[in-house]
Design a protein around this motif. Structure first.
Motif, PDB file in Angstrom:
ATOM      1  N   PHE A  98       1.899   4.526   7.397  1.00 14.24           N
ATOM      2  CA  PHE A  98       1.882   3.063   7.369  1.00 14.24           C
ATOM      3  C   PHE A  98       0.530   2.528   7.850  1.00 14.24           C
ATOM      4  O   PHE A  98      -0.085   1.663   7.208  1.00 14.24           O
ATOM      5  N   GLU A  99       0.065   3.046   8.968  1.00 16.32           N
ATOM      6  CA  GLU A  99      -1.229   2.602   9.489  1.00 16.32           C
ATOM      7  C   GLU A  99      -2.367   3.059   8.574  1.00 16.32           C
ATOM      8  O   GLU A  99      -3.370   2.351   8.406  1.00 16.32           O
ATOM      9  N   GLY A 136       0.844  -1.185   0.000  1.00 14.75           N
ATOM     10  CA  GLY A 136       0.000   0.000   0.000  1.00 14.75           C
ATOM     11  C   GLY A 136       0.877   1.230   0.000  1.00 14.75           C
ATOM     12  O   GLY A 136       2.098   1.145   0.191  1.00 14.75           O
ATOM     13  N   VAL A 139      -4.251  -2.232   1.649  1.00 14.91           N
ATOM     14  CA  VAL A 139      -3.629  -3.557   1.512  1.00 14.91           C
ATOM     15  C   VAL A 139      -4.693  -4.641   1.651  1.00 14.91           C
ATOM     16  O   VAL A 139      -4.736  -5.599   0.868  1.00 14.91           O
ATOM     17  N   THR A 140      -5.566  -4.480   2.641  1.00 15.90           N
ATOM     18  CA  THR A 140      -6.661  -5.440   2.838  1.00 15.90           C
ATOM     19  C   THR A 140      -7.589  -5.456   1.622  1.00 15.90           C
ATOM     20  O   THR A 140      -8.031  -6.527   1.172  1.00 15.90           O
ATOM     21  N   GLN A 189      -3.123   0.643   5.522  1.00 13.01           N
ATOM     22  CA  GLN A 189      -3.456  -0.757   5.769  1.00 13.01           C
ATOM     23  C   GLN A 189      -4.819  -1.172   5.202  1.00 13.01           C
ATOM     24  O   GLN A 189      -4.963  -2.285   4.670  1.00 13.01           O
ATOM     25  N   THR A 191       4.221  -3.093   3.118  1.00 13.36           N
ATOM     26  CA  THR A 191       3.304  -4.224   3.165  1.00 13.36           C
ATOM     27  C   THR A 191       2.425  -4.099   4.399  1.00 13.36           C
ATOM     28  O   THR A 191       2.426  -3.062   5.071  1.00 13.36           O
ATOM     29  N   ASP A 192       1.714  -5.171   4.734  1.00 15.60           N
ATOM     30  CA  ASP A 192       0.906  -5.138   5.954  1.00 15.60           C
ATOM     31  C   ASP A 192       1.761  -5.315   7.204  1.00 15.60           C
ATOM     32  O   ASP A 192       1.284  -5.157   8.323  1.00 15.60           O
ATOM     33  N   LYS A 193       3.058  -5.638   7.002  1.00 23.80           N
ATOM     34  CA  LYS A 193       3.927  -5.908   8.139  1.00 23.80           C
ATOM     35  C   LYS A 193       4.950  -4.812   8.415  1.00 23.80           C
ATOM     36  O   LYS A 193       5.359  -4.608   9.552  1.00 23.80           O
TER      37      LYS A 193
END
Length: 691
Positions: A209-210, A150, A216-217, A213, A182-184
């Protein structure tokens, strides 16, 4: 006919929509991204056969803006989009950087991602939708992409962080930050900053980053419904016996080679060892040469990385936080406006600053229309800087990217246009390179600007940080060299001063890094750049008080906009005359601001005097020295100001009776006159009595 799949989620202030199945159905993956009324079509495609001899991953990312997307027609003579603009090249790099590490080793098919802006609303910037679209197109393409990723833009407005701000909001932001990952974990950061602290930057990165998310989902949900089967990629099989032969025969020699401090000598030592290994182990089977070279490269990485993690000692003997020796000089070039030579270890930048006028501004055409830049920085990386031969000519993507990063780093320190009305062009010629030439460019350009007398707000410096990470063990390296960049896991560039950060760029080769590692890197970067600044300021502590003798002198003045026509004259006759008489360059804006550029102050003052006389309002009682331009039976016309003649009636020529006008004045005489009156029609009545 169409099998359309559509997914959406709230993303910042607007909803983002991902759609596939309607357009570009022959691409391996195609996604139409809609954000507000900005729309980007992103297509991902791979060749079906491997290029013979391919031993690397040939990924091409192409972001392109269509002027018709914003209802515009391209300027210039060629009314179509041709070569990519700087904005398109930079955005292509922005998308490429977080995608590239997420393809597996052994995948070598030519892969192309094309992102085309097909609608632009002037509110939602298209680069973030293009990045998200690239991730989504790859996620559904069946290509071996270990995403999705993302991305988001973060602004800092009135002390608050804003996710995906509008174009209008960005005008008042202290931060332009793009975060991808990424999600991580975070995998890429790009930013331009107005002196925010390390903690504020960390908060902004994690906020972005948050913030992405949910996207990304969303991509995962899209892929779950319509992704093609994933392509199988065979991981490269390593010949264990051959690997052991290389290790047993050459590991100690590699270690010895990396004890050599000087770059070229080290490269020669390791290179000779590599040649002997390849020759010896592939003598009976030439097909093994590439495999031996690959094993050898992995051993190089092992030697460098293990030494750093185990001993905290680097290739050139430095500790983790040590900065290489710095030598900086200014005023090297006698005929330029400002110059500096900045050397840090084996990286060297020759920086030059040239001052110009408004006519020298860079004109930029984009979807938002035409704009002008009064500061621009050109970065050049000739092949001789690394002891090689290579392509010469137009700048490549890397040069444009490095130049833009340096531009962002110094943007916050530029003086206001009102106080320094010059166009500033900065050049960085990299004359030697062994890591972090973009940050050497920042340091060199800052010194060159100060040498040129540009009143910058404060000097800044740049430093590149690296990372070696194995499991839970990690080491952050200050001021990385080329080999540490090549064999390391991170390239983290930070510019600024003790007050704060002005630019930050991060690229990760591993799956991502956490806040702890970023905090360590930022802390070390702060200490490093303050150290570099101290060395710079020992060379030149502040901008020079005076400009170079060869720089233009620029003066500004303001007139009533209604008077612009008089200064220009019919067909530009008046302003051309002033230019020819004084040798000055004169520019006039619609608000009545006049810029006068001259090689010396005396010429500029002469031009200013002429202009003031042109726009000066004639008032009763004022005394002028003027030239008689016409004589009639009833009086003489005297030119008192440019384009302003007044009549001295025969009765006003003298205190005594005058029979003939020519008894007192003749055409060409210079006389003193006083204004009696200016009537409603602008006619000026003059007298020579008692003057």
């Amino acid at each position: 006919m169409f099998k359309i799949v559509r997914k959406s989620v709230q993303f910042g202030a607007s909803e983002i929509i991902l759609e596939t199945g309607r357009m570009a159905r022959q691409a391996d993956g195609a996604v139409l991204v809609t954000y507000g009324e900005t729309m980007v079509l992103v297509c991902a495609t791979a060749d079906k056969t491997v290029r013979p001899g391919a031993d690397f991953f040939p990924l091409g990312v192409h972001y392109q803006e269509r002027s018709w997307a914003a209802g515009r027609i391209p300027g210039g003579f060629i009314k179509r989009e041709t070569r990519p603009s700087e904005k398109e090249i930079l955005t292509s790099r922005l998308i490429d950087r977080p995608l590239r590490p997420l393809f597996p080793k052994g995948y070598t098919l030519d892969t192309q991602v094309v992102a085309t802006v097909i609608s632009y609303d002037g509110v939602h910037q298209p680069d973030i939708p293009a990045m998200i679209g690239a991730s989504a197109a790859l996620a559904i393409s069946g290509l071996p992409f270990d995403g999705p990723i993302g991305g988001a833009r973060v602004a800092h407005i009135d002390g608050q962080l804003v996710l995906n701000p509008s174009v209008e909001q960005m005008a008042s932001s202290r931060l332009d930050l793009v975060v991808a990952g990424t999600d991580k974990a975070v995998t890429m950061v790009e930013s331009e900053v107005d002196f925010l602290s390390e903690e504020e930057m960390l908060d902004a990165v994690m906020f972005g980053f948050e913030g992405f998310q949910p996207v990304v989902t969303l991509i995962r949900e899209l892929a779950a419904e319509c992704a093609k089967p994933r392509m199988a990629v065979e991981a490269p099989v390593v010949d264990a016996a051959l690997q052991e032969q290389v290790r047993q025969g050459y590991l100690e020699e590699i270690r010895a080679g990396y004890q050599v401090v000087e770059k070229l000598a080290r490269q020669n030592a390791v290179g000779e060892c590599r040649k002997r290994a390849i020759a010896a182990l592939s003598a009976e089977n030439s097909a093994l040469a590439a495999e031996v070279a690959s094993i050898f490269s992995h051993l190089e990485a092992e030697v460098i990385r293990e030494r750093i993690l185990s001993t905290g000692t680097r290739i050139d003997g430095r500790g983790l936080t040590d900065v290489r020796q710095i030598v900086s000089e200014v005023s090297l070039l006698p005929r330029v406006h400002g110059s500096a030579l900045f050397t840090r270890g084996e990286t060297q930048a020759l920086a030059v600053v040239t001052l110009g006028t408004g006519r020298d501004e860079q004109i930029v055409e984009s979807l938002d229309g035409e704009s002008r830049d009064a500061f621009y920085l050109n970065y050049t990386f000739p092949p001789y800087s690394v002891g090689e031969t290579g392509r010469m000519g137009a700048p490549g993507r890397r040069e444009i990217g490095h130049g833009k990063l340096a531009t962002r780093a110094v943007a916050a320190i530029l003086p206001e246009k009102d106080s320094f009305p010059y166009t500033v062009r900065a050049i960085s010629e990299i004359t030697e390179s062994n890591g972090s030439s973009s940050m050497a460019t920042v340091c060199g350009v800052v010194l060159a600007m100060m040498d040129a007398g540009v009143p910058i707000k404060a000097p800044v410096a740049g430093i590149a940080m690296g990372l070696v990470k194995e499991g839970e063990r990690f080491a952050v390296l200050s001021d990385i060299m080329g080999d540490e960049d090549h064999f390391g896991d991170m390239d983290f560039k930070v510019a600024g001063n003790a007050q704060g950060i002005t630019a930050l760029q991060m690229d990760i080769k591993i799956t991502g890094i956490n806040r702890e590692i970023m905090a360590v890197a930022l802390r070390q970067a702060r200490a490093g750049r303050i150290h570099i600044l101290e060395r710079m300021q020992s060379t030149l502590a502040e901008p020079r008080a005076d400009l170079s003798n060869y720089a233009p002198r620029i003066f500004t003045m303001k007139i009533n906009p209604d008077k612009i026509r008089e200064v220009i004259g019919s067909g530009g006759k008046v302003i051309r005359g002033i230019t020819e008489e004084t040798g000055c360059q004169i520019d006039i804006t619609d608000d009545g601001t006049i810029t006068i550029a001259a090689v010396d102050g005396q010429s500029a003052k002469a031009a200013e005097t002429i202009i003031r006389r042109i726009v000066e309002e004639v008032e009763a009682g004022q005394v002028y020295e003027g030239k008689v331009v016409r004589v009639t039976d009833f009086g003489a016309f005297v030119n008192i100001l440019p384009n302003k003649d007044g009549l001295v009636h025969i009765s006003q020529l003298s205190g005594q009776r005058v029979a003939k006008v020519t008894d007192v004045v003749k055409e060409g005489d210079v006389v003193k006159v006083k204004v009696l009156d200016v009537d409603r029609q602008g006619r000026i009545k003059l007298t020579m009595k008692d003057v």
